[in-house]
Write an enzyme that holds these catalytic residues in place. Structure first.
Site, short mmCIF file in Angstrom:
data_model
loop_
_atom_site.label_atom_id
_atom_site.label_comp_id
_atom_site.label_asym_id
_atom_site.label_seq_id
_atom_site.Cartn_x
_atom_site.Cartn_y
_atom_site.Cartn_z
N LYS A 22 49.07 33.13 17.27
CA LYS A 22 47.78 32.32 17.31
C LYS A 22 46.71 33.18 17.29
CE LYS A 22 46.16 31.21 21.45
NZ LYS A 22 44.77 31.57 21.51
N ASN A 23 46.38 34.37 17.80
CA ASN A 23 45.23 35.12 17.87
C ASN A 23 45.02 36.07 16.52
OD1 ASN A 23 44.75 34.02 20.65
ND2 ASN A 23 44.95 35.87 21.46
N ARG A 95 37.54 28.23 22.74
CA ARG A 95 36.37 29.35 22.81
C ARG A 95 36.43 30.11 21.42
NH1 ARG A 95 35.63 33.99 24.40
NH2 ARG A 95 33.76 34.03 25.49
N CYS A 119 34.79 28.85 31.25
CA CYS A 119 36.29 29.03 31.00
C CYS A 119 37.05 29.14 32.36
CB CYS A 119 36.06 30.09 29.94
SG CYS A 119 37.90 30.59 29.59
N ARG A 124 33.45 35.00 30.84
CA ARG A 124 33.82 35.33 29.15
C ARG A 124 32.46 35.03 28.47
NH1 ARG A 124 39.46 32.73 27.53
NH2 ARG A 124 39.42 34.67 26.17
N PRO A 125 31.54 35.87 28.66
CA PRO A 125 30.40 36.04 27.75
C PRO A 125 30.66 36.20 26.26
CG PRO A 125 30.14 37.77 29.14
CD PRO A 125 31.61 37.19 29.55
N ASP A 127 27.83 38.02 24.90
CA ASP A 127 26.72 39.00 24.71
C ASP A 127 26.71 39.89 23.75
OD1 ASP A 127 28.51 39.60 26.94
OD2 ASP A 127 27.10 41.40 27.25
N ASP A 315 47.21 38.72 28.67
CA ASP A 315 48.17 37.35 28.39
C ASP A 315 49.22 37.36 28.67
OD1 ASP A 315 45.50 36.55 27.29
OD2 ASP A 315 46.26 36.52 25.09
N ARG A 407 47.99 24.37 23.31
CA ARG A 407 47.20 25.17 22.57
C ARG A 407 47.82 26.34 21.70
NH1 ARG A 407 43.24 27.65 25.76
NH2 ARG A 407 42.98 28.65 23.92
C1 UD1 Z 1 40.82 37.62 23.36
C2 UD1 Z 1 42.06 36.72 23.03
C3 UD1 Z 1 42.55 36.32 24.44
C4 UD1 Z 1 42.91 37.76 25.47
C5 UD1 Z 1 41.60 38.67 25.54
C6 UD1 Z 1 42.13 40.00 26.04
C7 UD1 Z 1 41.74 35.59 21.01
C8 UD1 Z 1 41.32 34.50 20.33
N1 UD1 Z 1 41.92 35.41 22.34
O1 UD1 Z 1 40.03 36.94 23.91
O2 UD1 Z 1 43.84 35.52 24.22
O3 UD1 Z 1 43.21 37.11 26.82
O4 UD1 Z 1 41.14 38.71 24.11
O5 UD1 Z 1 42.94 40.67 25.54
O6 UD1 Z 1 41.97 36.78 20.32
N2 UD1 Z 1 33.32 40.29 27.28
C9 UD1 Z 1 31.77 40.57 27.50
N3 UD1 Z 1 31.00 40.28 26.86
C10 UD1 Z 1 31.30 39.82 25.46
C11 UD1 Z 1 32.75 39.81 25.11
C12 UD1 Z 1 33.67 39.86 26.03
O7 UD1 Z 1 31.31 40.79 28.74
O8 UD1 Z 1 30.45 39.39 24.44
C13 UD1 Z 1 34.34 40.67 28.34
C14 UD1 Z 1 35.12 39.48 28.64
O9 UD1 Z 1 34.30 38.63 29.62
C15 UD1 Z 1 36.33 40.19 29.39
C16 UD1 Z 1 36.64 41.27 28.31
O10 UD1 Z 1 35.09 41.53 27.69
O11 UD1 Z 1 36.05 40.37 30.57
C17 UD1 Z 1 37.42 41.07 27.22
O12 UD1 Z 1 37.28 39.85 26.56
P1 UD1 Z 1 37.57 39.86 24.90
O13 UD1 Z 1 38.44 40.92 24.52
O14 UD1 Z 1 36.21 39.66 24.42
O15 UD1 Z 1 38.41 38.54 24.91
P2 UD1 Z 1 38.50 37.30 23.73
O16 UD1 Z 1 38.04 38.24 22.53
O17 UD1 Z 1 37.53 36.22 24.26
#
Ligand code: UD1
Length: 431
Positions: A22-23, A95, A119, A124-125, A127, A315, A407
């Site tokens: 999926k990812n 998301r 979420c 999960r920002p 930024d 995950d 999902r």
């Molecule tokens: C992706 C995966 C999800 C997995 C996660 C961590 C997809 C579609 N989803 O989610 O299944 O659980 O990686 O392996 O591939 N963060 C920030 N700011 C940002 C982005 C992230 O603070 O702009 C933080 C998040 O809150 C979290 C951490 O960084 O604590 C990791 O998140 P991230 O790797 O971005 O997760 P996703 O890409 O959303």
């Protein structure tokens, strides 16, 4: 709302084939927005998130062709994107819609994407996605719950992103993917540091390269992208789902079964295999795409900490917790990626598990006798953990809100049933 009904106690035996990741499929479909030419993506898992991504691309005026629904083969053509917008109605259910932001900015220099909002597994920002795009020349504003991004310089249309040197403050998977896609069409070179090294990122790089992108550094924390004028069409088959693979590895171990898992990529499972072997489960790599797991012996506790790849995936944390309830001894589970990802613990406790949670740590005392109960799925992977707990609980477990599991797990009921589990989907009626 549909429910799962599980009568636990059956050892899983036989063969299960893993679907596409999926990812990987989500960014692969979003990447099709980078070119006007035809992109064919194969091995797409037949799950709801991919149907949502198809709807999102269609909303933007891309032509999305499938021969069945749900489909594992998609053909996407986006000669003109008249609607550079990801609307709230779609983003709120998925998301990962944020993955369209990078390609839209690269191709059009303008995009309007709804903020993902709350979420279940933490704030999960996004930024880091946004500050990276700003470094590449985008101006970003928030308005009515939407991210409005534009590269100034071409009237109502957006201009072209510029290459930049970006150091991600935190490792982010979709952030790395978004900015990687954005950089493929930017002017000049982009250097991304502290990138995610997940196999799904590498799979996206392989696909983008086939489309003509110039990227170096696959599998490392530093990626260098030299922007090109345009990308062309391609055909790509996404990698197998390592989380589905890991979930079935736990299913085999926890039920004391003997499962052969085909169509998978064993080298992506190193952390999960090592941890399960530490508990005493027998796992062997049969060949390049096949694993075999056998439970049955005595399983013992092993502490586990989630980490970015190549560490143990967040995950897989809920599934591992289900296993920890069944092993001899005390397992300390530490969640380092998300701040609120133990929602399944309270449901497992209702089934009889002995778990205490404090902040990012959960202490699981095993083995506990689980008894079938009605439990609620709170997110995708939590649901998988509850299914695994249900497989070993006595009596009947009812899992509510299984739309979460739909999902991301293709045909989980059918796959488990084929391996001997007593599980069925009950179609719910809303009163
Ligand atoms: C992706 C995966 C999800 C997995 C996660 C961590 C997809 C579609 N989803 O989610 O299944 O659980 O990686 O392996 O591939 N963060 C920030 N700011 C940002 C982005 C992230 O603070 O702009 C933080 C998040 O809150 C979290 C951490 O960084 O604590 C990791 O998140 P991230 O790797 O971005 O997760 P996703 O890409 O959303």
């Amino acid at each position: 709302m549909d429910k799962f009904l599980i009568r636990g106690g059956k050892a899983l035996r036989g063969t299960v084939a893993i679907s596409g990741a999926k990812n990987s499929a989500l960014p692969a479909m979003a990447a099709a927005l980078l070119t006007a030419e035809k992109v064919a993506v194969h091995n797409i898992p037949k799950v709801r998130d991919l149907i949502t991504m198809g709807k999102l691309l269609t909303f933007m005026d891309a032509k999305v062709t499938v021969t069945e629904m749900p489909a594992s083969d998609y053909v996407i053509e986006a000669p003109a994107l008249n609607h550079a917008e990801a609307p709230y109605e779609l983003v709120k259910t998925m998301r990962a819609s944020i993955l369209t932001l990078g390609p839209l900015m690269a191709r059009l220099g303008v995009a309007r994407v709804s903020l993902p909002g709350g979420c279940a597994i933490g704030a999960r920002p996004v930024d880091l996605h946004l500050s990276a795009l700003e470094k590449m020349g985008a101006e970003i504003a928030m308005s009515h719950g939407y991210i409005e991004a534009k590269v100034p310089g071409n009237g109502a249309k957006g201009g072209r992103l510029k290459g930049a040197h970006i150091v991600f403050e935190k490792i982010t998977v979709t952030g790395t993917e978004n900015i990687l896609m954005a950089a493929t069409l930017a002017d000049g070179e982009t250097v991304l540091e502290n990138c995610a090294r997940e196999p799904e990122v590498t799979d996206l790089i392989v696909m983008l390269r086939k489309m003509g992108a110039e990227i170096a550094g696959d599998g490392t924390a530093t990626l260098r992208i030299r922007g090109v004028r345009e990308l062309h069409g391609t055909e790509h088959s996404v990698i197998p789902d390592r989380i589905e693979t890991g979930t079935f590895l736990v299913a085999g171990a926890i039920t004391g079964g003997d499962l052969t898992i085909t169509n998978c990529q064993p080298e992506h499972q190193a952390a999960v295999i090592a941890k399960l072997q530490q508990t005493g489960a027998s796992i062997i790599t049969v060949d390049q795409t096949t694993l075999r797991v056998r439970g049955g012996g005595k399983l013992v506790a092993a502490d586990m900490t989630t980490e970015e790849y190549p560490g143990f995936a967040t995950d897989m944390q809920a599934q591992y917790m289900a296993l920890a309830t069944q092993v001899e001894g005390t397992s300390l589970i530490t969640e380092t990626i998300f701040e609120n990802r133990f929602m399944h613990a309270s449901e497992m406790i209702r089934m009889g598990a002995n778990i205490s949670v404090e902040g990012r740590r959960a202490v699981v005392h095993g083995p506990a006798v689980l008894s079938g109960s009605t439990v609620q799925a709170s997110d995708l992977r939590a649901s998988a953990g509850l299914v695994l707990a249900g497989l070993v609980a006595s009596g009947e477990t009812v899992i509510d809100r299984v739309y979460h599991i739909d999902r991301g797990y293709e045909g989980i009921v059918e796959k488990l049933r084929a391996a001997g589990a007593d599980i069925e989907r009950v179609h719910g009626t809303v009163l």
